[in-house]
Design a protein around this motif. Structure first.
Motif, PDB file in Angstrom:
ATOM      1  N   MET A   1      35.200  45.807  38.759  1.00 45.95           N
ATOM      2  CA  MET A   1      34.621  44.504  38.469  1.00 45.95           C
ATOM      3  C   MET A   1      34.901  43.586  39.657  1.00 45.95           C
ATOM      4  O   MET A   1      36.040  43.446  40.089  1.00 45.95           O
ATOM      5  N   ASN A   2      33.866  42.963  40.183  1.00 46.91           N
ATOM      6  CA  ASN A   2      34.068  42.100  41.344  1.00 46.91           C
ATOM      7  C   ASN A   2      34.532  40.705  40.915  1.00 46.91           C
ATOM      8  O   ASN A   2      34.497  40.351  39.741  1.00 46.91           O
ATOM      9  N   ILE A   3      34.948  39.921  41.880  1.00 48.00           N
ATOM     10  CA  ILE A   3      35.540  38.610  41.600  1.00 48.00           C
ATOM     11  C   ILE A   3      34.538  37.655  40.951  1.00 48.00           C
ATOM     12  O   ILE A   3      34.899  36.870  40.083  1.00 48.00           O
ATOM     13  N   VAL A   4      33.273  37.735  41.341  1.00 42.19           N
ATOM     14  CA  VAL A   4      32.253  36.864  40.754  1.00 42.19           C
ATOM     15  C   VAL A   4      32.089  37.184  39.269  1.00 42.19           C
ATOM     16  O   VAL A   4      32.021  36.277  38.435  1.00 42.19           O
ATOM     17  N   ALA A   5      32.074  38.466  38.927  1.00 41.08           N
ATOM     18  CA  ALA A   5      31.943  38.867  37.524  1.00 41.08           C
ATOM     19  C   ALA A   5      33.143  38.407  36.701  1.00 41.08           C
ATOM     20  O   ALA A   5      32.987  37.971  35.550  1.00 41.08           O
ATOM     21  N   ILE A   6      34.322  38.471  37.298  1.00 43.24           N
ATOM     22  CA  ILE A   6      35.528  38.013  36.596  1.00 43.24           C
ATOM     23  C   ILE A   6      35.464  36.507  36.357  1.00 43.24           C
ATOM     24  O   ILE A   6      35.763  36.027  35.263  1.00 43.24           O
ATOM     25  N   ILE A   7      35.060  35.748  37.367  1.00 38.67           N
ATOM     26  CA  ILE A   7      34.963  34.288  37.234  1.00 38.67           C
ATOM     27  C   ILE A   7      33.912  33.909  36.196  1.00 38.67           C
ATOM     28  O   ILE A   7      34.152  33.045  35.344  1.00 38.67           O
ATOM     29  N   VAL A   8      32.760  34.572  36.240  1.00 40.55           N
ATOM     30  CA  VAL A   8      31.705  34.294  35.251  1.00 40.55           C
ATOM     31  C   VAL A   8      32.209  34.617  33.846  1.00 40.55           C
ATOM     32  O   VAL A   8      32.014  33.846  32.907  1.00 40.55           O
ATOM     33  N   SER A   9      32.884  35.747  33.700  1.00 41.94           N
ATOM     34  CA  SER A   9      33.424  36.143  32.400  1.00 41.94           C
ATOM     35  C   SER A   9      34.433  35.122  31.881  1.00 41.94           C
ATOM     36  O   SER A   9      34.413  34.754  30.693  1.00 41.94           O
ATOM     37  N   LEU A  10      35.310  34.640  32.754  1.00 42.89           N
ATOM     38  CA  LEU A  10      36.296  33.628  32.349  1.00 42.89           C
ATOM     39  C   LEU A  10      35.619  32.319  31.954  1.00 42.89           C
ATOM     40  O   LEU A  10      35.998  31.690  30.956  1.00 42.89           O
ATOM     41  N   LEU A  11      34.612  31.908  32.714  1.00 42.33           N
ATOM     42  CA  LEU A  11      33.909  30.666  32.381  1.00 42.33           C
ATOM     43  C   LEU A  11      33.149  30.786  31.068  1.00 42.33           C
ATOM     44  O   LEU A  11      33.159  29.853  30.252  1.00 42.33           O
TER      45      LEU A  11
END
Length: 122
Positions: A1-11
């Motif tokens: 999982m890339n960092i953008v996907a992690i940030i989107v998931s957290l948001l």
């Protein structure tokens, strides 16, 4: 999982937590910042505890031929939801375990709804 996907998931999870706190679920979160913290804590606890609790629930799943899988997953998510509330100041469950179970169910539903809308936005 890339960092953008992690940030989107957290948001997305933070937005879901915030929405849940505005519904009559017994879940109270003081601010969006607390919802963001709750999303991070829930995500970390979920990553650590869910596999362990799934393993502990495996015998019951086996005995019931998997018929209780969904219910056990809800209970595990409710436990992790409640533990998150216990760890975060400004995140309260008014009705105890019932709020945790309702909140965990609502979190799943709202996350799915939001994630289903994301491709339409982009």
């Amino acid at each position: 999982m890339n960092i953008v996907a992690i940030i989107v998931s957290l948001l997305v999870s933070a937005v879901a937590f915030f929405i849940i706190s505005k519904l009559p679920t017994g879940v109270k979160i003081e601010s969006f910042q607390k919802a963001l913290i709750a999303a991070v804590v829930f995500g970390i606890l979920n990553a650590i505890l869910h596999p362990v609790l799934d393993l502990l629930a495996a015998p019951l799943n086996f005995v019931t031929f998997g018929f209780l899988r969904g219910l056990l997953t809800l209970v595990i998510n409710g436990f992790i939801f409640g533990l998150s509330a216990w760890l975060i100041q400004g995140f309260r469950l008014q009705w105890g375990i019932w709020s945790a179970l309702i909140g965990a169910f609502a979190l799943t539903v709202i996350n799915q709804l939001i994630f289903s809308l994301i491709p339409a936005i982009g």
